[in-house]
Design an enzyme around this catalytic site. Structure first.
Site, PDB file in Angstrom:
ATOM      1  N   SER A  31       5.775  -5.691  -1.260  1.00 20.67           N
ATOM      2  CA  SER A  31       5.751  -3.987  -1.613  1.00 20.67           C
ATOM      3  C   SER A  31       6.283  -3.229  -0.424  1.00 20.67           C
ATOM      4  CB  SER A  31       4.350  -3.676  -2.245  1.00 20.67           C
ATOM      5  OG  SER A  31       4.365  -2.623  -2.880  1.00 20.67           O
ATOM      6  N   ALA A  32       5.256  -2.381  -0.070  1.00 24.02           N
ATOM      7  CA  ALA A  32       5.663  -1.498   1.161  1.00 24.02           C
ATOM      8  C   ALA A  32       6.290  -2.433   2.176  1.00 24.02           C
ATOM      9  CB  ALA A  32       4.377  -0.551   1.478  1.00 24.02           C
ATOM     10  N   HIS A  44       8.727  -3.058  -6.765  1.00 19.83           N
ATOM     11  CA  HIS A  44       8.002  -2.739  -8.236  1.00 19.83           C
ATOM     12  C   HIS A  44       9.205  -2.057  -9.143  1.00 19.83           C
ATOM     13  CE1 HIS A  44       4.178  -3.517  -6.657  1.00 19.83           C
ATOM     14  NE2 HIS A  44       4.289  -2.752  -5.575  1.00 19.83           N
ATOM     15  N   GLU A  74       9.124  -7.030 -10.271  1.00 20.00           N
ATOM     16  CA  GLU A  74       7.758  -7.893  -9.881  1.00 20.00           C
ATOM     17  C   GLU A  74       7.904  -9.243 -10.256  1.00 20.00           C
ATOM     18  OE1 GLU A  74       4.752  -5.477 -11.727  1.00 20.00           O
ATOM     19  OE2 GLU A  74       4.821  -4.069 -10.307  1.00 20.00           O
ATOM     20  N   GLY A 133       0.745  -1.071  -0.015  1.00 22.61           N
ATOM     21  CA  GLY A 133       0.109  -0.150  -0.068  1.00 22.61           C
ATOM     22  C   GLY A 133       0.708   1.178   0.035  1.00 22.61           C
TER      23      GLY A 133
END
Lengths: 233, 233
Positions: free
Chosen positions: A121-122, A158, A193, A89
């Protein structure tokens, strides 16, 4: 340690976590449940909805999920958790909430002491020394940019290669990371990714793709999957 | 006020500031010189080199440029300047330096009192209420995200439309701005490259392109060049 830091939760055309579920089945085996940290709230969705997304994915490998928001004392819940997953997020929001709820130091201690961890991700960006190579918008002002330091470098999730046909004058990802190195010295791993880092007593690049490594005052270079990044610092 | 906030300094295939020089010739007419704020340092270049880039562009319209780094007291230099230009680069670095050198409040007062101002990219981002809709990487921790507030909204420079063919799972610009609105209420103007805001007693969209407006809890919408955005708040 026993941690997986993944570039993304989802590959194009696939379900949430689908590409990495076989890995997670082994990673989290014999864990009573996985504690999900939903703080980063992609798109501003509720903690309940976000936890439900994680719960559905983990149900496919018969692993239970509990949301951190279900507990009164978040720090205590992290300390006691048999396993932890931090979803993606907005990294600024995630880090703000980790500090506000006094979870950051407890999470660091738990993972360093061997609690199995997954970040996407985060949630993997915070595995680096600082969140300063995030791609996210600064939608909230966190009390610090320092993060867990599970690896001796920073992570850019990413990671996106420059588009040779672009006429856009905004900075490429590589340019942004070079800017980071004008003020900071730690290496940065650009995780495409589908790639992830597996951290045990070593730090290994996993997945099908190469990763791009940025070291201060050096040209960026590629490393193949399977490369040992333990000594990148 | 007499300010121009431009999405970018440079259009694809053109020289620095080329597309907007005719506008700047009028904007800065009768100014003894333009004080250049080089703090954002794109690519980490020196203040001298960056100021030279600006100097070369302004020489084409017979306007002198002085670099802020040439002065001992930066706040005093800004207070006394007949005109000011803040160049682009990294917004986190720009804002950190504006606070560290105590320039932020003086710059705000000068521009509000009518000193002609130009900002490009990071230099126009700071014209908004906060820097929280920057696209830049957080390479340094600023003491605050608050900026000049020359307009009653936030600015997203280098606004980029989503690529319908992308398989990348990183957030689109529009998604990032929607995330901003889960925690913040001010509107955001997405300025495409080649657009600028002209601020006098009104705030007008200029250049050849439409801009994209984001208001909290509303669908994003387009406005044509020439639109009066004075009451967007």
């Amino acid at each position: 340690m026993k941690a997986i830091l993944a570039s993304t939760s989802t590959l194009h055309g696939q379900a949430y976590l689908e590409y990495i579920l076989p890995e997670l089945k082994t990673h989290f085996q014999n864990c009573d449940f996985v504690l999900f940290i939903p703080y980063a709230r992609p798109g501003g969705i509720t903690h309940e909805d976000y936890t439900e997304t994680a719960r559905q994915a983990f149900s496919k490998i018969d692993i239970q999920v509990k949301g951190l928001h279900e507990f009164d004392d978040h720090a205590e819940a992290v300390r006691e958790a048999p396993a932890i997953f931090t979803g993606g997020g907005n990294t600024f929001l995630l880090v703000s909430e980790l500090y506000r709820n006094k979870v950051m130091p407890v999470l660091q201690e738990s993972v360093r002491n061997g609690t199995p961890y997954l970040g996407t991700s985060a949630g993997s960006n915070i595995g680096g020394l600082s969140m300063q190579t995030t791609n996210d918008m600064p939608i909230i002002y966190p009390p610090s940019f320092k993060t867990l330091g599970l690896v001796p470098f920073n992570i850019n999730p990413h990671y996106l290669d420059p588009d040779p046909n672009s006429r856009h004058k905004g900075e490429t990802r590589e340019t942004r990371i070079k800017e980071f190195h004008t003020l900071n010295s730690q290496p940065v791993v650009g995780l495409r990714e589908g790639s992830w880092l597996e951290i045990t007593d070593r730090v290994m690049l996993k997945g099908k793709l190469d990763a791009r490594i940025f070291e201060k005052d050096q040209d960026a270079y590629e490393v193949q999957t399977g490369t040992d990044l333990t000594n990148l610092n």
